[in-house]
Design a protein around this motif. Structure first.
Motif, PDB file in Angstrom:
ATOM      1  N   TYR B 129       0.817  -1.205   0.000  1.00  0.00           N
ATOM      2  CA  TYR B 129       0.000   0.000   0.000  1.00  0.00           C
ATOM      3  C   TYR B 129       0.860   1.268   0.000  1.00  0.00           C
ATOM      4  CZ  TYR B 129      -3.154   3.739   0.847  1.00  0.00           C
ATOM      5  OH  TYR B 129      -3.819   4.917   0.685  1.00  0.00           O
ATOM      6  N   GLY B 162     -14.769   5.705  -3.977  1.00  0.00           N
ATOM      7  CA  GLY B 162     -14.297   5.999  -2.612  1.00  0.00           C
ATOM      8  C   GLY B 162     -12.785   5.947  -2.585  1.00  0.00           C
ATOM      9  N   THR B 163     -12.257   4.873  -2.034  1.00  0.00           N
ATOM     10  CA  THR B 163     -10.801   4.728  -1.995  1.00  0.00           C
ATOM     11  C   THR B 163     -10.255   4.142  -3.299  1.00  0.00           C
ATOM     12  OG1 THR B 163     -11.001   2.521  -1.060  1.00  0.00           O
ATOM     13  CG2 THR B 163     -10.758   4.331   0.498  1.00  0.00           C
ATOM     14  N   THR B 218     -15.404  -0.096  -0.625  1.00  0.00           N
ATOM     15  CA  THR B 218     -14.409   0.957  -0.855  1.00  0.00           C
ATOM     16  C   THR B 218     -14.922   2.338  -0.435  1.00  0.00           C
ATOM     17  OG1 THR B 218     -15.231   1.120  -3.120  1.00  0.00           O
ATOM     18  CG2 THR B 218     -13.279  -0.236  -2.786  1.00  0.00           C
ATOM     19  N   ILE B 221     -14.997   3.477   4.266  1.00  0.00           N
ATOM     20  CA  ILE B 221     -13.955   2.825   5.060  1.00  0.00           C
ATOM     21  C   ILE B 221     -12.612   3.344   4.541  1.00  0.00           C
ATOM     22  CG2 ILE B 221     -13.973   0.746   3.571  1.00  0.00           C
ATOM     23  CD1 ILE B 221     -13.233  -0.851   6.172  1.00  0.00           C
ATOM     24  N   SER B 222     -11.721   3.697   5.460  1.00  0.00           N
ATOM     25  CA  SER B 222     -10.422   4.236   5.028  1.00  0.00           C
ATOM     26  C   SER B 222      -9.540   3.101   4.524  1.00  0.00           C
ATOM     27  CB  SER B 222      -9.751   4.947   6.195  1.00  0.00           C
ATOM     28  OG  SER B 222      -9.347   3.989   7.155  1.00  0.00           O
ATOM     29  N   GLU B 223      -8.504   3.472   3.793  1.00  0.00           N
ATOM     30  CA  GLU B 223      -7.554   2.478   3.277  1.00  0.00           C
ATOM     31  C   GLU B 223      -6.967   1.673   4.436  1.00  0.00           C
ATOM     32  OE1 GLU B 223      -7.541   5.684   2.603  1.00  0.00           O
ATOM     33  OE2 GLU B 223      -7.660   5.946   0.434  1.00  0.00           O
ATOM     34  N   LYS B 224      -6.600   2.420   5.492  1.00  0.00           N
ATOM     35  CA  LYS B 224      -5.940   1.787   6.632  1.00  0.00           C
ATOM     36  C   LYS B 224      -6.861   0.741   7.283  1.00  0.00           C
ATOM     37  CE  LYS B 224      -3.503   3.123  10.832  1.00  0.00           C
ATOM     38  NZ  LYS B 224      -3.214   4.247  11.730  1.00  0.00           N
ATOM     39  N   ASN B 225      -8.123   1.115   7.467  1.00  0.00           N
ATOM     40  CA  ASN B 225      -9.040   0.182   8.117  1.00  0.00           C
ATOM     41  C   ASN B 225      -9.398  -1.001   7.229  1.00  0.00           C
ATOM     42  OD1 ASN B 225      -9.094   1.452  10.567  1.00  0.00           O
ATOM     43  ND2 ASN B 225     -10.839   2.750  10.057  1.00  0.00           N
ATOM     44  N   LYS B 228      -6.570  -3.229   7.570  1.00  0.00           N
ATOM     45  CA  LYS B 228      -6.557  -3.820   8.909  1.00  0.00           C
ATOM     46  C   LYS B 228      -7.562  -4.978   8.997  1.00  0.00           C
ATOM     47  CE  LYS B 228      -6.065  -0.722  12.320  1.00  0.00           C
ATOM     48  NZ  LYS B 228      -6.669   0.276  13.234  1.00  0.00           N
TER      49      LYS B 228
END
Lengths: 163, 334
Positions: B129, B162-163, B218, B221-225, B228
């Motif tokens: 990422y 989104g992301t 997508t 929700i954030s990329e990080k979450n 995760k």
């Protein structure tokens, strides 16, 4: 109904095949369906699925003025039929029609990720330990790891009690 | 660094590779489904200029017009996971920018204007990422991506909005597959917004017991979450596979592994299908310490013995010639 193949597990997948006009139907359990090459692993075309979802709102759209996107010339019918959006402007032109479907697909209509132009990766992260544990709990339950799940569940309860 | 499929054998793990893909579009051009040939040419030009600029910043990517790539090489690129099967299916008007080790590939003119892909060996979504994000920032600053404050990055298919992030981990799950756990794992993953698919993505069947677990959602929700969440379930699946391996009869596994070894070493003709089944057992044998004093790279072999990879290397065309060439490659490796 029991699986028509193994006769042991409940049938959860209904399979209809048409070969040279001959229709055969089968009801299989998830195990036999997977072995026969069906199940969620096979997957269908997402855009087809989406097209059928969007098609439902065509009627609503027809009652209004049927506009075209001023940027790319796509109509909502084009988008509904193909499951593909024509350009960035379509999202604002057909916002009213598209938002309910974005909500249905993603469960949200609000971006919380990266914002372009920011040098640093901007993440509106949940530093909320409870949210994090809840994800872990869902994964543990999903993979039937109940022993560890019980520990995580108690931890969530404890943290929620502290609030 | 060598390609992911060479590096991954050094790790010898259940998680074979980790991949991150970001879908991006230029804000002043219609999406590919409504683009003319001239627009594709203009898109490629603009991206090529940008890629050339990035070279001065130390990001070295090779720009390739897909029309110039021979058919066998296109197939081989799919087999090495450099491009998607969808991208390969219609190469006209498309281009790609790749790094020397092929860990970075930027597909131009697929379903979105730009698809940034980073693939690394083993279970390491964070590094994949980080690289994809760096490229996204560098390209976005110069090209200007379609972005909406509320909806995030805008994509041709609303499932990517989104992301635009699709993160996936490829796992080798022979025992979970054999005992039928895969179906329940797939169901479970579905409940928390993840999918489990075959080795070559959407619609593909699993081969060599290799499965891709990826995020679906997508927006919101954030990329990080998203990463995760994926990490959590992947850890669970790996644990499940490890536990299941402990429960099976050791002699039976040893027997299957050594039979696979014997066949692969001495066979004169090996079909893709037979090869995939046997190489999966070799990988299992190596992970479980059944085969230890032999220097084999099962995943490298798996990729290099794919149909187009073999045809490209040996200039063979019939299936018998291909199966013979494959047997030769495999025999040399073992």
């Amino acid at each position: 109904m029991l699986c028509q193949k193994c006769g042991k597990n409940p049938a959860t997948t209904h399979i209809k095949t048409v070969i040279n006009g001959k229709v055969t139907e089968q009801n299989l359990c998830s195990h036999c369906a997977t072995n026969s090459g069906y199940s969620s692993l096979g997957g269908g075309s997402i855009s087809n699925l989406l097209a059928s979802m969007l098609g439902q709102s065509m009627q609503l759209h027809r009652q209004k003025e049927g506009g075209t996107c001023k940027c790319c010339g796509a109509t909502f019918a084009d988008i509904a039929e193909s499951g593909r959006v024509g350009c960035a402007t379509c999202y604002s032109e057909f916002e009213e029609e598209l938002l309910p479907y974005l909500k249905q697909i993603h469960g949200s209509v609000n971006h919380t990720g990266k914002i372009p132009g920011s040098k640093e990766l901007v993440i509106t992260s949940t530093t909320d330990p409870i949210a994090e544990l809840k994800t872990k709990l869902a994964a543990l339950v999903a993979t039937e790891n109940y022993e560890e799940a019980a520990v995580v569940r108690d931890e969530i309860k404890r943290l929620e009690g502290e609030k | 660094m060598a390609s992911w499929y060479i590096e991954t054998d050094k790790l010898n793990e259940i998680a074979v590779s980790s991949r991150v893909r970001l879908a991006r579009n230029l804000k002043d051009m219609p999406f590919p489904c409504r683009m003319t040939k001239e627009m594709f040419a203009s898109l490629k030009n603009r991206v090529k200029t940008t890629i050339d600029e990035l070279a001065s910043e130390g990001i070295k990517l090779r720009f390739i017009e897909m029309n110039d790539v021979p058919e066998n090489e296109v197939g081989a690129m799919v087999e090495r996971h450099v491009i998607s099967p969808d991208f390969a299916a219609n190469c006209n008007n498309r281009a790609i920018a790749i790094s020397d080790d092929e860990s970075i590939s930027i597909m131009i003119g697929e379903e979105d204007h730009i698809r940034i892909q980073v693939i690394v060996a083993g279970f390491n979504l964070e590094d994949a990422y980080k690289t994809a994000d760096m490229l996204d920032t560098a390209l976005g600053e110069r090209l200007g991506f379609a972005y909406d404050e509320r909806l995030g990055f805008l994509t041709e298919c609303p499932t990517n909005i989104g992301t635009g992030l699709r993160a996936s981990v490829m796992l080798h799950l022979p025992v979970c597959e054999n005992n039928g756990d895969i179906a329940s794992i797939a169901d479970a993953a579905g409940k928390i917004g993840l999918t489990v698919r075959g080795m070559y993505g959407e619609g593909s069947k699993a081969k060599a017991s290799l499965y891709q677990v990826s995020n679906q959602i997508t927006l919101g929700i954030s990329e990080k979450n998203a990463i995760k969440n994926l990490n959590v379930i992947v850890h669970q699946i790996i644990d499940r596979e490890k536990q299941s391996r402990k429960l099976i009869d050791r002699v039976k596994i040893e027997d299957s592994v050594m039979r696979a070894f014997g066949t692969l070493k001495y066979a004169k003709l090996i079909s893709t299908e037979e090869f995939m089944k046997l190489i999966s057992l070799i990988k299992l044998g190596m992970n479980e310490g059944i085969i230890d004093n032999v220097n084999i790279s099962p995943i490298r072999l798996l990729i290099e013995a794919q149909p187009f990879m073999v045809m490209r290397k040996y200039s063979v065309s019939t299936s018998v010639e291909r199966d013979e060439a494959r047997a030769r490659i495999v025999g040399e490796f073992l």
